[in-house]
Enzyme design. Sequence first.
Site, PDB file in Angstrom:
ATOM      1  N   GLN A   1       0.832  -1.192   0.000  1.00  0.00           N
ATOM      2  CA  GLN A   1       0.000   0.000   0.000  1.00  0.00           C
ATOM      3  C   GLN A   1       0.870   1.246   0.000  1.00  0.00           C
ATOM      4  O   GLN A   1       2.042   1.188   0.326  1.00  0.00           O
ATOM      5  CB  GLN A   1      -0.929   0.016   1.223  1.00  0.00           C
TER       6      GLN A   1
ATOM      7  N   THR B   1       0.009  -3.192   7.868  1.00  0.00           N
ATOM      8  CA  THR B   1       0.121  -4.645   7.775  1.00  0.00           C
ATOM      9  C   THR B   1      -0.924  -5.106   6.766  1.00  0.00           C
ATOM     10  O   THR B   1      -1.825  -5.863   7.075  1.00  0.00           O
ATOM     11  CB  THR B   1      -0.048  -5.275   9.172  1.00  0.00           C
ATOM     12  N   HIS B   2      -0.823  -4.549   5.578  1.00  0.00           N
ATOM     13  CA  HIS B   2      -1.754  -4.854   4.504  1.00  0.00           C
ATOM     14  C   HIS B   2      -0.975  -5.418   3.322  1.00  0.00           C
ATOM     15  O   HIS B   2      -0.977  -4.870   2.238  1.00  0.00           O
ATOM     16  CB  HIS B   2      -2.534  -3.594   4.094  1.00  0.00           C
ATOM     17  N   ASN B   3      -0.249  -6.496   3.578  1.00  0.00           N
ATOM     18  CA  ASN B   3       0.485  -7.172   2.509  1.00  0.00           C
ATOM     19  C   ASN B   3      -0.497  -8.083   1.775  1.00  0.00           C
ATOM     20  O   ASN B   3      -1.333  -8.722   2.405  1.00  0.00           O
ATOM     21  CB  ASN B   3       1.614  -8.031   3.093  1.00  0.00           C
TER      22      ASN B   3
ATOM     23  N   ASN C   1      -3.949  -4.587  -4.456  1.00  0.00           N
ATOM     24  CA  ASN C   1      -4.503  -4.119  -3.188  1.00  0.00           C
ATOM     25  C   ASN C   1      -5.212  -2.790  -3.379  1.00  0.00           C
ATOM     26  O   ASN C   1      -4.727  -1.909  -4.086  1.00  0.00           O
ATOM     27  CB  ASN C   1      -3.418  -3.997  -2.113  1.00  0.00           C
TER      28      ASN C   1
END
Lengths: 256, 571
Positions: free
Chosen positions: B332, B500-502, B540
């Site tokens: 992101q 923590t948006h892998n 994403n």
Amino acid sequence: MADETKQHEKENPESSSRRKFIKNSGFVLGGLAVGGILGNLLPAKDQDSNDPPPQEENETAESFTMALMYFTPEQYKIVEAATERIFPADDNGPGAKDLGVAFFIDHQLNGSWGLNAREYMQAPFFKGENVQGYQGRLNRREIFDIGLREMQNYSMTKYNKGFVELSEEDQDTILKDFEEDNVKLTTISASGFFKLLRGSTLEGAYCDPLYSGNRNMAGWKMRKYPGSQMAYTEIIEKGFEEIPPQSLRSHLGSHS
Amino acid sequence: MAKKLPKVDVVVVGVGWAGGIIASELTKKGLNVVGLEKGKERKTEDYFMVHDELRYALRYEMMQDLSKETITFRSNEKIRALPMRQYGSFLLGEGLGGSGVHWNGQTYRFLPYDFEIRTKTIERYGKNKIPAEMTLQDWGITYEEMEPYFDKFEKMAGISGEENPLAGKRSDQYPTPPMKKSPQLNMFEEAAKKLNYHPYILPSANLSETYTNPDGISRAACQYCGFCERFGCEYGAKADPVVTVIPVAKKTGKFEIRTHSYVRRVLKSGNKATGVLYTDLTTGEEIEQPADIVVLTSYVFNNVRLLLTSQIGRPYNPQTGTGVIGKNYAYQVMKGNATGFFEKEEFNNFAGAGALGMTIDDFNGDNFDHSDLKFIHGGSISITQTGHRPIQNNKVPEGTPTWGKEFKANSVKYANRTLSVGGQGSSMPFKHHYLDLDPTYKDAFGDPLMRITFDFEEQDRQLAVFLANKCSEIVKEMGADHVDSLKELGPYEITTYQSTHNTGGVIMGGDPDTSAVNNYLQMWDFENLFVVGAVNFPHNSGYNPTGTVGALAYRAADGIISYSQKGGILA
């Protein structure tokens, strides 16, 4: 001090704040308490005599935690002086020294953080790009040992005096030279050490007093931070309100 | 020799949101499920002393122990990947409930545009809008098909919110009303409206009122205590798997959770999974758990790693662009922010909730014209009030030294006098952004670590500054005396927390050639193996991912139930 203790009792009587919280929180649904650890927060009996004593605010001078677990007295003195320059006493309130920051760092080094116990420390070690983060083989204890020794050496070379004996201006110069990597070290990065020192200074100034820093919650008071409160439902929709801080110790009452 | 246990219907690897949801849905239908969790048991009582910033936020109490397992990272293939030795950019969860325990609770639905991003981008701007290296793909599912699953997740978790005028159509309202509005949220709303944007209150998994969900689980209302992200909720007010789906699964008597169980391999025979091999971390014993159906529901990195170490699926090859396992790793663009400094007003910055905020989507997805822009997609823009804890929040105006007298004076002065508005920028996939096994570094068992090859692209640099400028405009309109905002994104670095948006690595799609799983998250070439999570995202979006992960988990549960009855590849 005595006055302060009294005022604290008055502003922060725990039993009443808990009762108020329970009343406000809508925790009980038609007699059914739902979720949460609320049961544990209720005093066993609703009597003020069962409440824990208010937090003592006068434990500065004789606190048993004001002793060293890791540093030598000389290291301790350097850390105390250096962190005070990073976070000095001023009109707002105490600096690192009076907040107990050097004790905080000493105690932290004697634990998993000092040993990098929960970090990946396996070989092989290579010098990486900045974007890849810390790649050294040394743990924080070792970095502090080397960093403090090098600060002392640099101080002797530059001013012919130990760091603690220097004027505030000269101490700042030394710290700045570390921050900007003007000091060439072989085993550790001078700026990396400075960053570690700065970071742990802020931790020691603002952690829960449980950790020997933020003594008397003075760090929190300075910035009007209320510490650990059960609920802000009453004020969340309103303008700024200053609330006397509370530490984690106040949550242990009904369990003791 | 591994100890072999009796066969079960389903084994689930990782008991977080995806694993918990799938376990609850499957056990309700009578299937026997074993959940293997490498971390420890968790319960609400653990959080009696949770208001401890040092322990939880700085020392990562709830996160994976990196000494045993981490990832390695390099910006591109020319440099050597090195281990993430300490936490920074993202935080890996561990223990029952996984990252679903220490999240903030910001619960969005991805946009209709997201699911058909390639088709819709070409439709509006033509093929040349997509750079040659951008491996943009449709998801093989539409928003309309996803809608019932979003609805189901929101009702289970009790999401509090109000209609977002720029989002996909909803079949029903949010199950609970929006969170309370603080003065700073009101300021944002007013400013956004003045600028002709469409503000709405952030959809929140921190309950706005007491709520009983369709499974009969009752939870209390959020107290706005200001300790959500990186912390567990001592009230059970924040929806997490431990206080929602896991007890439902347990109540059926058909769900067995084994904690401290570290899954090392998926076992296979031909083109079918036969079970998993795991190590009991308390005894060191190796155990084989046979199962009819295997479901991988760990975090992104472990899902991909397990497939690669088990030699399942076709590994992605970045040179040829063929293969699928490890493909389309995305992240992101979180640095497009602006901070306002207020001389007169003070705010209750210490109070808040993880998902207390207001958002606009005027610059998210394809809600605005990209014809003259050098990027596609965009990001949500929000003000959030999550509780400014004092160690981690020391904002000072640009030009202030980082230590000493002036730093202290300014950080104290502005502690309750700053408000930030931030963009959550989407992340598009590129041919050379991927996950594979590191050739050098190993975990505590000697298995290779996951290697990330990733950097920001021109798309990201453009987007970050675009979002920062929009944020800055809003903060100015809110009346800030001084505004600082991002001027340049710089390279991706792994040391500063971003999100923590892998995502990606086992992506979903309509074509077995370019995707690893179908739209039931069933592996195309291993029909009894399902892989579920943000790992399925082909790109994403400009939102927190959990709402979409939850919906996909409900979708997968439907698929698994149907597969357990009929078998075969689901269509």
